[in-house]
Design an enzyme around this catalytic site. Structure first.
Site, PDB file in Angstrom:
ATOM      1  N   ASP A  40       0.932  -1.083   0.054  1.00 30.02           N
ATOM      2  CA  ASP A  40      -0.104  -0.005   0.087  1.00 30.02           C
ATOM      3  C   ASP A  40       1.022   1.246  -0.066  1.00 30.02           C
ATOM      4  O   ASP A  40       1.809   1.154   0.818  1.00 30.02           O
ATOM      5  CB  ASP A  40      -0.968   0.124   1.225  1.00 30.02           C
ATOM      6  CG  ASP A  40      -2.128   0.822   0.990  1.00 30.02           C
ATOM      7  OD1 ASP A  40      -1.899   1.836   0.630  1.00 30.02           O
ATOM      8  OD2 ASP A  40      -3.381   0.427   1.302  1.00 30.02           O
ATOM      9  N   SER A  81      -7.066   4.071  -1.466  1.00 24.77           N
ATOM     10  CA  SER A  81      -6.768   2.355  -1.444  1.00 24.77           C
ATOM     11  C   SER A  81      -8.008   1.453  -1.680  1.00 24.77           C
ATOM     12  O   SER A  81      -7.932   0.285  -2.209  1.00 24.77           O
ATOM     13  CB  SER A  81      -6.373   1.893   0.056  1.00 24.77           C
ATOM     14  OG  SER A  81      -5.069   2.529   0.241  1.00 24.77           O
ATOM     15  N   THR A 134      -7.886  -2.191   1.617  1.00 23.24           N
ATOM     16  CA  THR A 134      -7.219  -3.284   0.608  1.00 23.24           C
ATOM     17  C   THR A 134      -7.748  -4.719   0.772  1.00 23.24           C
ATOM     18  O   THR A 134      -8.151  -5.298  -0.213  1.00 23.24           O
ATOM     19  CB  THR A 134      -5.739  -3.104   0.633  1.00 23.24           C
ATOM     20  OG1 THR A 134      -5.212  -1.618   0.787  1.00 23.24           O
ATOM     21  CG2 THR A 134      -5.172  -3.833  -0.371  1.00 23.24           C
ATOM     22  N   GLU A 253      -0.730  -8.258   1.927  1.00 18.23           N
ATOM     23  CA  GLU A 253      -0.458  -6.516   1.630  1.00 18.23           C
ATOM     24  C   GLU A 253       0.480  -6.229   2.979  1.00 18.23           C
ATOM     25  O   GLU A 253       0.333  -6.377   4.081  1.00 18.23           O
ATOM     26  CB  GLU A 253      -2.051  -5.751   2.083  1.00 18.23           C
ATOM     27  CG  GLU A 253      -2.007  -4.516   1.885  1.00 18.23           C
ATOM     28  CD  GLU A 253      -2.928  -3.485   2.629  1.00 18.23           C
ATOM     29  OE1 GLU A 253      -3.391  -4.223   3.382  1.00 18.23           O
ATOM     30  OE2 GLU A 253      -2.829  -2.224   2.188  1.00 18.23           O
ATOM     31  N   ASP A 258       2.102   2.916   3.511  1.00 17.29           N
ATOM     32  CA  ASP A 258       1.227   3.829   2.952  1.00 17.29           C
ATOM     33  C   ASP A 258       1.230   4.667   4.460  1.00 17.29           C
ATOM     34  O   ASP A 258       1.167   6.014   4.366  1.00 17.29           O
ATOM     35  CB  ASP A 258      -0.289   3.460   2.831  1.00 17.29           C
ATOM     36  CG  ASP A 258      -1.267   4.370   2.757  1.00 17.29           C
ATOM     37  OD1 ASP A 258      -0.998   5.139   1.716  1.00 17.29           O
ATOM     38  OD2 ASP A 258      -2.136   4.422   3.300  1.00 17.29           O
ATOM     39  N   HIS A 262       2.129   8.820   4.637  1.00 16.18           N
ATOM     40  CA  HIS A 262       1.045   9.842   5.408  1.00 16.18           C
ATOM     41  C   HIS A 262       1.733  10.545   6.525  1.00 16.18           C
ATOM     42  O   HIS A 262       1.566  11.646   6.589  1.00 16.18           O
ATOM     43  CB  HIS A 262      -0.193   9.303   5.847  1.00 16.18           C
ATOM     44  CG  HIS A 262      -1.153   8.684   4.746  1.00 16.18           C
ATOM     45  ND1 HIS A 262      -1.726   9.703   3.637  1.00 16.18           N
ATOM     46  CD2 HIS A 262      -1.422   7.691   4.279  1.00 16.18           C
ATOM     47  CE1 HIS A 262      -2.376   9.130   3.128  1.00 16.18           C
ATOM     48  NE2 HIS A 262      -2.503   7.664   3.260  1.00 16.18           N
ATOM     49  N   ASP A 300      -1.055   0.194  -4.822  1.00 11.05           N
ATOM     50  CA  ASP A 300      -2.437   0.620  -5.227  1.00 11.05           C
ATOM     51  C   ASP A 300      -1.980   2.104  -5.646  1.00 11.05           C
ATOM     52  O   ASP A 300      -2.909   2.496  -6.569  1.00 11.05           O
ATOM     53  CB  ASP A 300      -3.530   0.615  -4.270  1.00 11.05           C
ATOM     54  CG  ASP A 300      -2.802   0.951  -2.740  1.00 11.05           C
ATOM     55  OD1 ASP A 300      -1.569   1.289  -2.682  1.00 11.05           O
ATOM     56  OD2 ASP A 300      -3.845   0.908  -1.772  1.00 11.05           O
ATOM     57  N   HIS A 301      -1.071   2.630  -5.152  1.00 12.26           N
ATOM     58  CA  HIS A 301      -0.791   4.038  -5.516  1.00 12.26           C
ATOM     59  C   HIS A 301       0.448   4.359  -4.757  1.00 12.26           C
ATOM     60  O   HIS A 301       0.961   3.644  -3.903  1.00 12.26           O
ATOM     61  CB  HIS A 301      -2.002   4.979  -5.078  1.00 12.26           C
ATOM     62  CG  HIS A 301      -2.216   4.845  -3.438  1.00 12.26           C
ATOM     63  ND1 HIS A 301      -1.645   5.274  -2.721  1.00 12.26           N
ATOM     64  CD2 HIS A 301      -3.340   4.214  -3.185  1.00 12.26           C
ATOM     65  CE1 HIS A 301      -2.050   4.978  -1.461  1.00 12.26           C
ATOM     66  NE2 HIS A 301      -3.060   4.462  -1.465  1.00 12.26           N
TER      67      HIS A 301
HETATM   68 MG    MG Z   1      -4.320  -0.860   2.346  1.00 16.88          MG
HETATM   69 ZN    ZN Z   2      -3.121   6.029   2.160  1.00 21.31          ZN
END
Ligand code: MG
Ligand code: ZN
Length: 376
Positions: A40, A81, A134, A253, A258, A262, A300-301
Site C-alpha cells: 500500500d 486504497s 485493501t 498486503e 502507506d 502519510h 495501489d498508489h
Molecule cells: Mg491498505
Molecule cells: Zn493512504
C-alpha cells in the site's frame, strides 16, 4: 508442370508444413496458484529504499518481468486504497472509498469469488485490520470503506479459507452486539487471537483465521516482528495442504508502507517496505519450488511523494551544495500521488505483466494466466 510451378509447390508445402508444426506447439502452462502482493502506498522510491537500506539482497531483484500501471480512480487522478484495490480485485474503475462496488454502487464479482467458483481456495493477509480497504476489497461489497462492521459480515459470508491480520473488535464488539467469531466457527473456521501457530497445529483445520490485534497490527518499529513473512509462509502452506485440492489465490498486503508515507516518516516507510520485501521472498521461495504459481507484486498508489534525496548541505572550497553520500527520504505531500506504479511478476503468465497499462488490467491478466472462468 513447369519448373516454376514445381518450385511453388515445394515452397508452399514447406511453408504449410511449418505452419502445422506451429499450430501443434504446446499452449504455455497455466498458473494454478496466484499470490498477489500489494504494497500500500508503494511507488518506485519506496521500492528503491530496499536497495539502499536492506541489509540482505532485496527480493525485488528476483523478478524479470516488470510493468507499470496508471492508478487513477474513476473521476480522480489520485486514487484511494479502496478504489485502487477494487480495480485489482474486480477489474473496474470506481469511486474513492468504494469496496467491491461499481460507480453506481452495484456489487461487482471479485477474484476471490471467481476463484471459489473453480473450487480454488482463497486467503487474505494484511498488517492492518482485515477489514481495512485493501483486504476488504477482496471479499466485501460496501459503498464506503469505513463500514467496518458490515465488511466483517461479508467476511462471514465469503468463501475465504485463510486470513491473518488485525480487527477482532469489528467481529465481537459490535453495535448490533452480534458475535461474528461464533458465526465464523459455524462456517468451519478455527480462530486464533493469540499468535501465529505452526503449520502442524493448524493442518487438520478446514479454515483458519488469525486476528492478532483489536484493530490494526503494530508497526515494525513498535514490535510487530516477523508477522507478515511468517503469515505468508503459513498461509501458503495452509492453502496448498490438500493434495487433491492444492490450488489457491491469496492477497498479501504490506499495509503500513502507506501510513509511513502519510506521516512523512522515512524510517516508518523503509522499515515497513523491508518487511514487505521479506514477505515477497517467502512467496517467491514457494513459487520457485512449486513451478505452477504466479506471483505478482504491485502497489495501489504512491504515498507521500517520497524521494530518496539528500537534504544535507556540504561546504567545500567555499561552495555549498548537497551531500550526495547522505541519503534520506523526503516527501512532497501528506497524501497519495498519481505517479505510475511498478508491477513485478514471476511464474506462469508473468510475461503478460510487462508493459504500461491501467490498474484494472491486473485483474484481467490474472484471469488470462489462470483461465479461471467468471461464469462457471
Ligand atoms: Mg491498505
Ligand atoms: Zn493512504
Amino acid at each position: 508442370m513447369s519448373y516454376k510451378h514445381l518450385l511453388y509447390l515445394v515452397l508452399s508445402t514447406t511453408i504449410f508444413s511449418c505452419k502445422s508444426i506451429n499450430i501443434k506447439e504446446k499452449e504455455p502452462p497455466l498458473a494454478k496458484n496466484v499470490i498477489l502482493l500489494i504494497g500500500d502506498g508503494t511507488g518506485l522510491s519506496q521500492i528503491s529504499s530496499a536497495f539502499y537500506f536492506k541489509k540482505t539482497p532485496t527480493n525485488y531483484k528476483r523478478f524479470k518481468h516488470i510493468g507499470l500501471i496508471k492508478t487513477s480512480s474513476i473521476r480522480k487522478d489520485i486514487t484511494d486504497s479502496a478504489a485502487g484495490a477494487t480495480s485489482f480485485s474486480a477489474g473496474i474503475k470506481t469511486y474513492n472509498k468504494a469496496i467491491g462496488v461499481a460507480d453506481d454502487s452495484t456489487h461487482v464479482q471479485n477474484i476471490v469469488e471467481i476463484a471459489s467458483l473453480q473450487k480454488i481456495k482463497t486467503g487474505v493477509i494484511s498488517t492492518s485490520s482485515i477489514q481495512h480497504a485493501t483486504p476488504a476489497s477482496f471479499y466485501a461489497h460496501v459503498i464506503n470503506r469505513n463500514l467496518y462492521e458490515d465488511i466483517s459480515k461479508d467476511m462471514v459470508s465469503s468463501e475465504i479459507d485463510f486470513f491473518a491480520g488485525g480487527g477482532t473488535d469489528f467481529f465481537n464488539k459490535r453495535k448490533d452486539s452480534k458475535n461474528l467469531l461464533a458465526e465464523l466457527k459455524i462456517k468451519g473456521f478455527e480462530i486464533d487471537t493469540t499468535s501465529l501457530g505452526s503449520f502442524s497445529d493448524i493442518k487438520a483445520n478446514s479454515k483458519m483465521g488469525y486476528l492478532l490485534a483489536n484493530n490494526h497490527m503494530k508497526s515494525i518499529n513498535n514490535g510487530r516482528g516477523d508477522f507478515l513473512p511468517k503469515a505468508t509462509e503459513l498461509g501458503l502452506q495452509f492453502l496448498s495442504k490438500d493434495t487433491n485440492n492444492p490450488n489457491f489465490f491469496v492477497m498479501i498486503e504490506g499495509s503500513q508502507i502507506d501510513w509511513g508515507g502519510h506521516a512523512n516518516d522515512a524510517k516508518y516507510v523503509i522499515s515497513e517496505l523491508i518487511d514487505f520485501d521479506d514477505a515477497i521472498g517467502k512467496a517467491l521461495d514457494f513459487a520457485e519450488k512449486d513451478g505452477n504459481t504466479l506471483v505478482i507484486v504491485t502497489g495501489d498508489h504512491e504515498t507521500g511523494g517520497f524521494t530518496l534525496s539528500s537534504n544535507t548541505e556540504k561546504k567545500q572550497k567555499g561552495k555549498s551544495g548537497k551531500e550526495y553520500s547522505q541519503l534520506m527520504g523526503t516527501f512532497s505531500t501528506k497524501g497519495h500521488s498519481a505517479t505510475l506504479i511498478p508491477v513485478f511478476a514471476y511464474g506462469p503468465g508473468a510475461e503478460k505483466f510487462a508493459g504500461i497499462y491501467e490498474n484494472t488490467e491486473i485483474f484481467y491478466k490474472i484471469l488470462e494466466a489462470t483461465k479461471w472462468d467468471k461464469s462457471k
